[in-house]
Design a protein around this motif. Structure first.
Motif, PDB file in Angstrom:
ATOM      1  N   CYS A  63       0.821  -1.215   0.000  1.00 25.57           N
ATOM      2  CA  CYS A  63       0.000   0.000   0.000  1.00 25.57           C
ATOM      3  C   CYS A  63       0.861   1.273   0.000  1.00 25.57           C
ATOM      4  CB  CYS A  63      -0.957  -0.012   1.192  1.00 25.57           C
ATOM      5  SG  CYS A  63      -2.445   0.960   0.897  1.00 25.57           S
ATOM      6  N   SER A  64       1.811   1.335  -0.934  1.00 22.69           N
ATOM      7  CA  SER A  64       2.678   2.515  -1.067  1.00 22.69           C
ATOM      8  C   SER A  64       1.858   3.753  -1.415  1.00 22.69           C
ATOM      9  CB  SER A  64       3.697   2.308  -2.196  1.00 22.69           C
ATOM     10  OG  SER A  64       4.580   1.276  -1.883  1.00 22.69           O
ATOM     11  N   THR A  65       2.390   4.922  -1.045  1.00 22.65           N
ATOM     12  CA  THR A  65       1.744   6.165  -1.466  1.00 22.65           C
ATOM     13  C   THR A  65       2.234   6.548  -2.871  1.00 22.65           C
ATOM     14  OG1 THR A  65       3.477   7.359  -0.285  1.00 22.65           O
ATOM     15  CG2 THR A  65       1.400   7.051   0.864  1.00 22.65           C
ATOM     16  N   GLU A  66       3.409   6.053  -3.272  1.00 26.43           N
ATOM     17  CA  GLU A  66       3.896   6.247  -4.654  1.00 26.43           C
ATOM     18  C   GLU A  66       3.296   5.141  -5.526  1.00 26.43           C
ATOM     19  OE1 GLU A  66       8.188   5.976  -4.595  1.00 26.43           O
ATOM     20  OE2 GLU A  66       8.346   7.316  -2.878  1.00 26.43           O
ATOM     21  N   ASN A  67       3.119   5.419  -6.810  1.00 19.92           N
ATOM     22  CA  ASN A  67       2.619   4.385  -7.725  1.00 19.92           C
ATOM     23  C   ASN A  67       3.797   3.544  -8.229  1.00 19.92           C
ATOM     24  OD1 ASN A  67       1.209   2.806  -9.472  1.00 19.92           O
ATOM     25  ND2 ASN A  67       0.725   4.440 -10.930  1.00 19.92           N
ATOM     26  N   LEU A  68       3.990   2.383  -7.634  1.00 18.06           N
ATOM     27  CA  LEU A  68       5.187   1.585  -7.957  1.00 18.06           C
ATOM     28  C   LEU A  68       5.010   0.666  -9.162  1.00 18.06           C
ATOM     29  CD1 LEU A  68       6.500   0.407  -4.442  1.00 18.06           C
ATOM     30  CD2 LEU A  68       7.204   2.393  -5.767  1.00 18.06           C
ATOM     31  N   GLU A  69       3.756   0.286  -9.459  1.00 16.59           N
ATOM     32  CA  GLU A  69       3.547  -0.748 -10.475  1.00 16.59           C
ATOM     33  C   GLU A  69       4.177  -0.434 -11.840  1.00 16.59           C
ATOM     34  OE1 GLU A  69       0.180  -2.967 -13.125  1.00 16.59           O
ATOM     35  OE2 GLU A  69      -0.382  -1.302 -11.830  1.00 16.59           O
ATOM     36  N   PRO A  70       3.886   0.740 -12.454  1.00 15.89           N
ATOM     37  CA  PRO A  70       4.507   1.017 -13.768  1.00 15.89           C
ATOM     38  C   PRO A  70       6.031   1.084 -13.672  1.00 15.89           C
ATOM     39  CG  PRO A  70       3.149   2.885 -13.017  1.00 15.89           C
ATOM     40  CD  PRO A  70       2.963   1.800 -12.016  1.00 15.89           C
ATOM     41  N   PHE A  71       6.513   1.571 -12.555  1.00  8.91           N
ATOM     42  CA  PHE A  71       7.960   1.697 -12.329  1.00  8.91           C
ATOM     43  C   PHE A  71       8.614   0.299 -12.307  1.00  8.91           C
ATOM     44  CE2 PHE A  71      11.428   1.680  -9.199  1.00  8.91           C
ATOM     45  CZ  PHE A  71      12.274   2.639  -9.742  1.00  8.91           C
ATOM     46  N   ILE A  72       8.011  -0.631 -11.553  1.00  6.82           N
ATOM     47  CA  ILE A  72       8.557  -1.995 -11.466  1.00  6.82           C
ATOM     48  C   ILE A  72       8.454  -2.676 -12.828  1.00  6.82           C
ATOM     49  CG2 ILE A  72       8.248  -4.287 -10.420  1.00  6.82           C
ATOM     50  CD1 ILE A  72       7.171  -2.850  -7.887  1.00  6.82           C
ATOM     51  N   LYS A  73       7.289  -2.544 -13.475  1.00  6.86           N
ATOM     52  CA  LYS A  73       7.046  -3.183 -14.783  1.00  6.86           C
ATOM     53  C   LYS A  73       8.082  -2.748 -15.810  1.00  6.86           C
ATOM     54  CE  LYS A  73       2.881  -3.922 -16.949  1.00  6.86           C
ATOM     55  NZ  LYS A  73       1.431  -3.728 -17.161  1.00  6.86           N
ATOM     56  N   ASN A  74       8.373  -1.471 -15.799  1.00  5.30           N
ATOM     57  CA  ASN A  74       9.342  -0.917 -16.740  1.00  5.30           C
ATOM     58  C   ASN A  74      10.715  -1.576 -16.548  1.00  5.30           C
ATOM     59  OD1 ASN A  74      10.096   0.846 -18.833  1.00  5.30           O
ATOM     60  ND2 ASN A  74      10.974   2.255 -17.330  1.00  5.30           N
ATOM     61  N   HIS A  75      11.113  -1.752 -15.286  1.00  4.73           N
ATOM     62  CA  HIS A  75      12.402  -2.397 -14.982  1.00  4.73           C
ATOM     63  C   HIS A  75      12.423  -3.866 -15.412  1.00  4.73           C
ATOM     64  CE1 HIS A  75      13.559   1.080 -12.651  1.00  4.73           C
ATOM     65  NE2 HIS A  75      14.716   0.521 -12.369  1.00  4.73           N
ATOM     66  N   LEU A  76      11.256  -4.510 -15.360  1.00  2.00           N
ATOM     67  CA  LEU A  76      11.202  -5.950 -15.617  1.00  2.00           C
ATOM     68  C   LEU A  76      11.228  -6.312 -17.101  1.00  2.00           C
ATOM     69  CD1 LEU A  76       8.631  -6.989 -12.867  1.00  2.00           C
ATOM     70  CD2 LEU A  76      11.045  -7.616 -12.948  1.00  2.00           C
ATOM     71  N   LYS A  77      11.251  -5.314 -17.977  1.00  3.95           N
ATOM     72  CA  LYS A  77      11.341  -5.596 -19.424  1.00  3.95           C
ATOM     73  C   LYS A  77      12.572  -6.445 -19.735  1.00  3.95           C
ATOM     74  CE  LYS A  77       8.810  -1.553 -21.025  1.00  3.95           C
ATOM     75  NZ  LYS A  77       8.981  -0.105 -21.265  1.00  3.95           N
ATOM     76  N   GLN A  78      13.620  -6.274 -18.921  1.00  2.00           N
ATOM     77  CA  GLN A  78      14.877  -7.000 -19.142  1.00  2.00           C
ATOM     78  C   GLN A  78      14.866  -8.407 -18.524  1.00  2.00           C
ATOM     79  OE1 GLN A  78      15.397  -3.432 -18.272  1.00  2.00           O
ATOM     80  NE2 GLN A  78      15.446  -3.372 -20.506  1.00  2.00           N
ATOM     81  N   PHE A  79      13.791  -8.755 -17.810  1.00  2.00           N
ATOM     82  CA  PHE A  79      13.780 -10.018 -17.061  1.00  2.00           C
ATOM     83  C   PHE A  79      13.089 -11.110 -17.860  1.00  2.00           C
ATOM     84  CE2 PHE A  79      11.816 -12.657 -13.527  1.00  2.00           C
ATOM     85  CZ  PHE A  79      13.012 -13.278 -13.163  1.00  2.00           C
ATOM     86  N   ASN A  80      13.727 -12.274 -17.973  1.00  2.00           N
ATOM     87  CA  ASN A  80      13.152 -13.353 -18.780  1.00  2.00           C
ATOM     88  C   ASN A  80      12.294 -14.337 -18.000  1.00  2.00           C
ATOM     89  OD1 ASN A  80      14.292 -12.473 -21.201  1.00  2.00           O
ATOM     90  ND2 ASN A  80      16.281 -13.314 -20.583  1.00  2.00           N
ATOM     91  N   GLY A  81      12.314 -14.246 -16.666  1.00  2.00           N
ATOM     92  CA  GLY A  81      11.533 -15.188 -15.859  1.00  2.00           C
ATOM     93  C   GLY A  81      10.103 -14.718 -15.656  1.00  2.00           C
ATOM     94  N   ARG A  82       9.356 -15.480 -14.873  1.00  2.00           N
ATOM     95  CA  ARG A  82       7.989 -15.079 -14.524  1.00  2.00           C
ATOM     96  C   ARG A  82       8.039 -14.030 -13.422  1.00  2.00           C
ATOM     97  NH1 ARG A  82       4.056 -20.113 -13.543  1.00  2.00           N
ATOM     98  NH2 ARG A  82       2.695 -18.385 -13.002  1.00  2.00           N
ATOM     99  N   TRP A  83       7.073 -13.148 -13.416  1.00  2.00           N
ATOM    100  CA  TRP A  83       6.990 -12.176 -12.323  1.00  2.00           C
ATOM    101  C   TRP A  83       5.526 -11.827 -12.045  1.00  2.00           C
ATOM    102  CZ3 TRP A  83       4.506  -7.848 -14.001  1.00  2.00           C
ATOM    103  CH2 TRP A  83       4.622  -7.511 -15.371  1.00  2.00           C
ATOM    104  N   LYS A  84       5.292 -11.351 -10.834  1.00  2.00           N
ATOM    105  CA  LYS A  84       3.960 -10.867 -10.433  1.00  2.00           C
ATOM    106  C   LYS A  84       4.148  -9.605  -9.614  1.00  2.00           C
ATOM    107  CE  LYS A  84       1.503 -15.225  -9.785  1.00  2.00           C
ATOM    108  NZ  LYS A  84       1.103 -16.229  -8.819  1.00  2.00           N
TER     109      LYS A  84
END
Length: 302
Positions: A63-84
């Motif tokens: 329950c962050s006050t910052e919106n983390l989801e787009p930020f995390i998603k953007n970083h995960l473009k380089q990741f080949n595994g599964r993520w949630k």
């Protein structure tokens, strides 16, 4: 703060469906997050850079006050595994975030990574190798370095030394940190995570250590985890520090309950000392009820 008695709702914010074909055991990294984007960024990069490939990452946004989801998603473009990326309906503390992570991961091995720590590229690889070679091991912990700057890092506590079981955990010495451990999923219980905002990891280790499975230090030439000292991980606010100390008292109460249940009387003296060590803190901040409680617990146990 509001007291929420109902269990926090879990919301799936987004996930990837990538499947890695692998004969190696799956490792789940569970990362509770609460704001702190700039620190989280380095943690995500360090997880993407792991040499071990059968790896999924579960982020639990507490329950962050910052919106983390787009930020995390953007970083995960380089990741080949599964993520949630999961969200929690109210701020519930890292224990509950990790519990939710455990309920939503598939790994045979699990690591709980704090959102400001950086595992070295070969951490998972070295730790899986050890746990695979000895099926009795509950967990393995890695040498950890800590500091404010890259050129000022030092080995943390006894993280480079051998300890063969978690129990007895007191008197407490730092052999591991939450992030330095890789756990065998089948030996640990998600019910060992309590809704505390302090010492929840100590309690988790204590409860899982009661089974007395062996543990081992991960052999490696170099440290496998980097921890940073920064203003955001040190509480400067007395009020929040007082609340943090209250959480630690709750942790001691639960530990004492378990010690009584299991007749581990040799540990009682040590627990008495833990209560005694808190008396001064509460007196200094004029929290007389809490100070008195610690005095009573100490007298009762000695």
């Amino acid at each position: 703060g509001k007291v929420s008695l109902n269990k926090p709702e879990k919301i799936l914010l987004s996930e990837s469906q990538k499947e890695i074909k692998s004969n190696e055991p799956l490792v789940s990294s569970i990362v509770p997050c609460y704001n702190r984007k700039e620190l989280l960024s380095n943690t995500i990069k360090s997880l993407i850079n792991q040499t071990y490939k059968n790896h999924e990452i579960i982020f639990v946004d507490d329950c962050s006050t910052e919106n983390l989801e787009p930020f995390i998603k953007n970083h995960l473009k380089q990741f080949n595994g599964r993520w949630k990326i999961l969200g929690v309906s109210y701020n519930s503390g890292p224990g509950i975030a990790r519990k939710i992570g455990m309920e939503n991961c598939n790994g045979e091995y699990i690591q709980f990574i704090d959102s400001d720590d950086e595992p070295m590229p070969n951490k998972i690889y070295e730790q899986v190798k050890l746990l695979e070679s000895n099926q009795k091991l509950l967990m393995t912990y890695a040498t950890t370095i800590i500091g404010k700057r890259k050129d000022k890092m030092a080995i943390l506590g006894k993280t480079n030394k051998e300890k063969h079981t978690i129990y007895p955990i007191f008197p407490y010495e730092v052999y591991w940190t939450t992030s330095s451990i890789l756990w065998r999923e089948s030996y640990i219980s998600k019910h060992s995570w309590f809704p505390l905002f302090g010492s929840e990891d100590l309690l988790f280790e204590f409860l899982n250590g009661l089974m007395d499975y062996p543990i081992a230090h991960t052999p490696s030439d170099k440290p496998l985890l980097k921890k940073w000292l920064h203003p955001k991980n040190i509480s400067n606010d007395i009020a929040s520090d007082y609340l943090y100390q209250m959480e630690i008292l709750k942790c001691y109460d639960i530990i004492l309950e378990k010690i009584n249940e299991q007749n581990l009387f040799s540990q009682k003296k040590i627990i008495a000392e833990l209560y005694k060590n808190k008396i001064m803190f509460f007196l200094v901040y004029r929290r007389y009820n809490e100070a008195n409680y610690c005095i009573q617990m100490y007298n009762k146990l000695t």
